[in-house]
Write a protein that holds these residues in place. Structure first.
Motif, PDB file in Angstrom:
ATOM      1  N   THR A   1      -6.851  13.939  -0.270  1.00  0.00           N
ATOM      2  CA  THR A   1      -6.884  14.420  -2.089  1.00  0.00           C
ATOM      3  C   THR A   1      -7.536  13.490  -2.595  1.00  0.00           C
ATOM      4  O   THR A   1      -7.090  12.111  -2.707  1.00  0.00           O
TER       5      THR A   1
ATOM      6  N   ILE B   1      -8.310  12.166  -6.555  1.00  0.00           N
ATOM      7  CA  ILE B   1      -7.680  12.612  -7.634  1.00  0.00           C
ATOM      8  C   ILE B   1      -8.408  11.822  -8.689  1.00  0.00           C
ATOM      9  O   ILE B   1      -8.551  10.597  -8.948  1.00  0.00           O
TER      10      ILE B   1
ATOM     11  N   ALA C   1      -0.135  15.420  -7.700  1.00  0.00           N
ATOM     12  CA  ALA C   1      -0.765  15.005  -6.760  1.00  0.00           C
ATOM     13  C   ALA C   1      -0.536  13.715  -6.128  1.00  0.00           C
ATOM     14  O   ALA C   1      -0.318  13.154  -4.964  1.00  0.00           O
ATOM     15  N   ILE C   2      -0.448  12.957  -7.257  1.00  0.00           N
ATOM     16  CA  ILE C   2      -0.215  11.316  -6.962  1.00  0.00           C
ATOM     17  C   ILE C   2       1.322  11.138  -6.344  1.00  0.00           C
ATOM     18  O   ILE C   2       1.631  10.670  -5.319  1.00  0.00           O
TER      19      ILE C   2
ATOM     20  N   ALA D   1       1.762  12.223  -2.554  1.00  0.00           N
ATOM     21  CA  ALA D   1       0.786  11.741  -1.554  1.00  0.00           C
ATOM     22  C   ALA D   1       1.643  10.790  -0.670  1.00  0.00           C
ATOM     23  O   ALA D   1       2.676  10.254  -1.443  1.00  0.00           O
TER      24      ALA D   1
ATOM     25  N   ILE E   1      -1.510   6.142  -0.494  1.00  0.00           N
ATOM     26  CA  ILE E   1      -2.633   6.096  -1.356  1.00  0.00           C
ATOM     27  C   ILE E   1      -3.510   4.896  -1.061  1.00  0.00           C
ATOM     28  O   ILE E   1      -3.104   3.799  -1.028  1.00  0.00           O
TER      29      ILE E   1
ATOM     30  N   ARG F   1      -1.646  12.264   5.412  1.00  0.00           N
ATOM     31  CA  ARG F   1      -1.913  12.936   4.084  1.00  0.00           C
ATOM     32  C   ARG F   1      -2.098  11.501   3.224  1.00  0.00           C
ATOM     33  O   ARG F   1      -1.349  11.003   2.904  1.00  0.00           O
TER      34      ARG F   1
ATOM     35  N   ALA G   1      -4.184   9.950  -0.353  1.00  0.00           N
ATOM     36  CA  ALA G   1      -5.016  10.073  -1.616  1.00  0.00           C
ATOM     37  C   ALA G   1      -5.866   9.014  -1.872  1.00  0.00           C
ATOM     38  O   ALA G   1      -5.534   7.777  -1.575  1.00  0.00           O
TER      39      ALA G   1
ATOM     40  N   LYS H   1      -9.195  17.960  -0.859  1.00  0.00           N
ATOM     41  CA  LYS H   1      -8.922  18.589  -1.952  1.00  0.00           C
ATOM     42  C   LYS H   1      -9.271  17.607  -3.191  1.00  0.00           C
ATOM     43  O   LYS H   1      -9.106  16.557  -3.068  1.00  0.00           O
TER      44      LYS H   1
END
Length: 244
Positions: A5, A7, A24-25, A28, A31, A100, A102, A129
């Protein structure tokens, strides 16, 4: 990495983070935060501050990684291509056990940012995304309280390199220039343009200047040099408009 993702977090002000970006953060698992050397450590620090502010209870795993240096010699496009390959490998090495992931992207991933292009080099390709963010273009015009275009008129968004190498964009009366570390507006006939310039847009140390280019050019150059010396880096942009 099964899901990536990207962002958009705006131009440096934590208040630029949208509700969608905050969600979204918080969602996650991991990150990734890039490090660009000691002189730009506050760019990584700001990302940590944003995560702590918008996701205080989710506690995503944070992994920092070093951004490799881009080769300065030879062909520019080839150097960028090799640099993007190296960054993609850095992402995969940093997030090898994270399904997953970000990345917090300065501004918006769609505007003069290479994160999306680098993501296409990942193998295997994750599900990508994107969460939109406030752009430098928006922050600049908001800081000066001006519209980016004249009534019904087009405008151009381009880079300082393009201005330096190819001159004023054909058919344009208004243009926003980004990624200009050499202040390419100096190459223009100064008396023909008005300028709206800004650095650290949206941040506490934001600085802006505007007026006829021939009157404010020297001030902008001096202000930018002093700001870069004080902070170790300078992100700026400017709108130029032909004088009538």
């Amino acid at each position: 990495m099964r899901e990536l993702t990207l962002i958009g977090i705006g131009t440096g002000n934590p208040d630029h983070v949208t509700f969608e970006a905050a969600k979204a953060i918080a969602a996650a698992d991991t990150i990734l935060i890039p490090r660009k050397g000691d002189k730009k450590s506050d760019l990584a620090d700001l990302r940590h501050q944003i995560i702590a502010k918008v996701a205080p209870d989710s506690a995503p795993k944070i992994i920092e990684f070093d951004i490799p240096a881009r080769r300065a010699d030879g062909d520019y496009m080839e150097a960028v291509d090799l640099w993007h390959d190296a960054i993609a490998l850095g992402w995969q090495a940093a997030a090898q056990d994270a399904p997953r992931v970000a990345l917090l992207v300065w501004g918006d991933p769609s505007l003069y940012d290479s994160t999306l292009r680098i993501a296409t080099r990942l193998d295997p390709m994750p599900d990508i995304k994107v969460v939109a963010g406030i752009t430098t273009l928006q922050a600049l015009t908001a800081a000066h309280a001006i519209p980016v275009n004249e009534i019904g008129a087009p405008f151009v968004v381009t880079t300082g390199r393009q201005l330096r190498d190819h001159g004023w964009p054909k058919g344009a009366d208004s243009a926003i220039f980004m990624l200009d570390g050499h202040c390419a507006f100096q190459t223009l006939p100064l008396e023909d343009f008005d300028i709206w310039w800004g650095a650290y847009l949206g941040m506490e140390n934001q600085v802006i200047r505007s007026g006829p280019l021939q009157e404010v050019c020297a001030d902008i150059l001096a202000t930018r040099a002093a700001a870069r010396a004080a902070h170790g880096w300078c992100m700026d942009a400017y709108l130029l408009r032909k004088r009538r």
